[in-house]
Each structure stands twice: as C-alpha cells, then as structure tokens.
Enzyme design. Structure first.
Site, PDB file in Angstrom:
ATOM      1  N   ASP A 293       0.492  -1.144  -0.263  1.00 19.80           N
ATOM      2  CA  ASP A 293      -0.011  -0.233   0.258  1.00 19.80           C
ATOM      3  C   ASP A 293       0.704   0.918  -0.020  1.00 19.80           C
ATOM      4  O   ASP A 293       2.030   1.819   0.480  1.00 19.80           O
ATOM      5  CB  ASP A 293      -1.345  -0.552   1.698  1.00 19.80           C
ATOM      6  CG  ASP A 293      -0.054   0.244   2.173  1.00 19.80           C
ATOM      7  OD1 ASP A 293       1.082  -1.644   2.454  1.00 19.80           O
ATOM      8  OD2 ASP A 293      -0.754   0.803   3.290  1.00 19.80           O
TER       9      ASP A 293
ATOM     10  N   GLU B 229      -0.523  -1.826   5.052  1.00 18.21           N
ATOM     11  CA  GLU B 229      -0.131  -2.202   6.069  1.00 18.21           C
ATOM     12  C   GLU B 229       0.635  -0.519   7.125  1.00 18.21           C
ATOM     13  O   GLU B 229      -0.212  -1.117   8.459  1.00 18.21           O
ATOM     14  CB  GLU B 229       1.635  -2.011   6.059  1.00 18.21           C
ATOM     15  CG  GLU B 229       2.478  -2.311   7.188  1.00 18.21           C
ATOM     16  CD  GLU B 229       3.035  -1.678   8.090  1.00 18.21           C
ATOM     17  OE1 GLU B 229       2.900  -1.169   8.575  1.00 18.21           O
ATOM     18  OE2 GLU B 229       3.302  -0.179   6.692  1.00 18.21           O
TER      19      GLU B 229
END
Length: 383
Positions: free
Chosen positions: A71, A128
């Site tokens: 991400d 995350e």
C-alpha cells in the site's frame, strides 16, 4: 534482461501507480500476474486485496513465509523524476513499491534456480500503514489454510548505508496506541469561575499527570515507553469557560505488559483527577499495532542470511529498538519469525525520511534485498 533490471522496472511502475490500503486492486493484480508468469500457484483476494504465491520444490514439508507490503500513502509527491506518482495525492512514500519488487524478484529467481527443498509462501499484504492488512489476511486463513513454519519481513530504512542490515531478537519495533479523553464540566462565564466547574484546569492536570505513568509506573530498565499528548481542544472562547475538553494522544511501548499498564494507567489518572474536581469523563483507548517481537532462532537465521549476502561488517544483529510501528507484529503473534531492516542510503542518495513527499526507494538495494530473500530460503530449506 536480468531479474534485477526487471525489478527496477517493476518498482518504478508501481511507484507511478500507487494505491491506498484495501484499494490495491491493480497492484495486487500486477503482483499475481507476475507470480503466475514465474510458474507459481497464486491465490488472490486474501484479506481483501492480498496475494499469496506458493512455490514448491522437492519432497520436504518444511516451509517459510516471506512478506512484503503493497500500500501507498495519502501524500502528494514532490519529486519530478520520470517515475513520479501519476495519482494525485498518493505516493509510495514508505518504499512498499521496493519491498514488493524485491520479493517478486526473489520469487522469479527461486522459481528458476529451484535450489531448495520445501515450500515457500510469498505473501503480498495490503494496508500495512493503517494496521489492518495483516489482521485481515490472518482472519482470512493465512495461517490455517497453509502451514507456514516461520515468517519473515523486510523494510527499508533511510539514514542507514545502502544495503546494510539491522535487526535484533525480541522487540525490534514498538506498539502504537491512541487515546481520547473527553472531560465534561458545567463551564460558565470567565468572570465567575466559582459558579461552575472548569475542565481546562482538570485537563491540564491530566496532561501533566500522564507523564508519571512512564516515570513512576514502568520499569526504567525493561519497560521503555512514550506517552505523548498531541491535541487539546475545548468548546470555549475568550470569555467563556468551556464545558468540554478533549485530549488525544499516542503511546508507544515494547512489551504487551507495558501496553496494558499504560492503558489502565491513563484511565486511573483521568478518573482520579476528574473525581477530585467533580467532573465526568469518557475514555477510549485503541491499539493499532502491537510491538514487533522477533523470535531468537529466526533472528539468527535472518542475520546469517544477511551476513552471507553483504558480509558480517554490514550486519548489526542487536540494534537499538525503534519506536516506529509495523503491523507485521500481528503475524509474529501467530508464528515465529523475524523482521529485518535494510539501509536505503544516507544523504541525497536514499537518505530522505520515510513518509516525506521527496522520498524515493533506492533502486541500488533491490538486488541486495532479492539476494537476501533467496539466500534465506536456500539456507532454511536446504536440500
């Protein structure tokens, strides 16, 4: 074209098209397609947008999990190079594009060399940054659908020479929790404070008293922690004593025991101060990340692999713990493993801080990271 050269292309492609946590649709499809090209068994949609690639070789049932995060962050990139973000307000400011490319490169090399005996799980995790991705993959059966003996993760670290590795057994990164304290009083006119109750005075006492939790309730030797008040808001104005104060903040600690002490200690302080002043309160405590705790044996395995790749002089196996946080911590509560950091560089060459609009992953360490993953697998699943 070498795999390392390909990894640079993959990394720069991912950097141009960053996606936020839980929205990594094109990123995860890119990863899944590459893994299938390499000949791996691929499972999509694990925990939302997570991907698991499986590579089997030989007859052993030994296994290892390697995890990378995918991400990006809600930051407007200020870099002007050709592979800068094409998505307004989004960028890979933490290097997850590099982490993904390194693990893809290792998957490609291991699929070709087949120099191991066992099963390798290549785990590409969403979200995350907000701390939900690891938990989502775990809830979706990451460790129940597949038998993963141990799991490893790697993150780049600006300010450390490029390619130098650091880690430690036990807590390598802190837990992160946030808190909100709302103090309710009657308030009143600033000229007549005796006719009401004042939440600002109580709130100020709370802010000061919170620091005694670390200094007087936690061990100075083995319970290092931080409690930071980061915001203090009221509904008052220049001549009005407010009726409400809201205090928010952040805490970091390295053990679950210290985390629990902090959670209970904050409420004890708030309750005592509010009771003495005759006002009410609400208290909310939210843990976003647990402390990242490496197991001793797996840390030794990680150190051995790193030393094989870059030499003993470039590996610190007992570094100081970091007060930043990582949701890989939740995976380490499920199976044994190790989290290691690799230097992204210093100064102008890779030294820009993480989460900075001018940050960029250092492509010079892609090959180092790939070889670390490949060496770790070949050592732990040796024929």
């Amino acid at each position: 074209m070498t795999t390392e050269t390909s990894a640079i292309e993959w990394r720069r492609h991912l950097h141009q098209y960053p996606e936020f946590g839980t929205e990594e649709f094109k990123t995860s499809e890119f990863v899944a397609n590459k893994l299938e090209e390499f000949g791996l068994e691929v499972h999509r949609g694990i925990g939302g947008t997570g991907v698991v690639g499986i590579l089997r070789q030989g007859t052993s049932d030994r296994s290892i999990g390697l995890r990378a995060d995918m991400d990006a962050l809600r930051i407007k990139e200020e870099n002007t190079f050709c592979h800068a973000s094409k998505h307004e307000g989004a960028m890979h400011a933490c290097g997850h594009d590099g982490h993904t490319a390194m693990l893809l490169g290792a998957a490609c090399e291991l699929a070709q060399s087949k120099n191991f005996d066992g099963v390798v799980y290549f785990i590409f995790q969403p979200d995350e940054e907000r701390g939900t991705g690891a938990k989502a993959m775990i809830a979706d059966g990451l460790f129940t659908r597949w038998n993963i003996d141990a799991i490893y993760a790697m993150h780049n670290l600006p300010g450390i020479p490029a390619g130098k590795f650091v880690t430690r057994p036990s807590s390598v990164m802190a837990s992160e929790s946030s808190f909100e304290i709302v103090i309710n009083a009657t308030g009143g006119h600033a000229a007549l404070p005796h006719m009401g109750t004042d939440p600002i005075v109580v709130g100020a006492q709370v802010v000061t008293a919170l620091q005694t939790i670390v200094s007087r309730n936690l061990s100075a030797i083995n319970e290092t922690a931080v409690i930071s008040v980061t915001n203090f808001e009221t509904n008052g104005t220049v001549n009005v004593i407010p009726s409400q104060v809201t205090i928010t903040g952040d805490t970091r600690s390295f053990t679950d025991e210290a985390l629990h002490k902090i959670e209970k200690g904050i409420e004890r302080v708030v309750a005592g101060q509010c009771m003495s002043a005759g006002v009410d309160y609400q208290y909310h405590f939210n843990n976003s990340f647990l402390s990242t705790i490496n197991t001793a044996e797996e840390t030794e395995h990680a150190i051995k692999a790193a030393e094989t790749v870059v030499g003993k002089d470039n590996v610190i196996g007992n570094c100081e713990p970091f007060t930043i946080s990582e949701d890989f911590s939740f995976m380490l509560r499920e199976v044994k493993g190790c989290y290691i950091l690799v230097g992204n560089g210093v100064g102008e060459c890779g030294g820009t801080a993480l989460h900075n609009p001018l940050y960029d992953f250092n492509d010079d360490i892609l090959g180092t990271g790939m070889r670390y993953w490949q060496t770790l697998v070949e050592q732990q699943l040796a024929k």
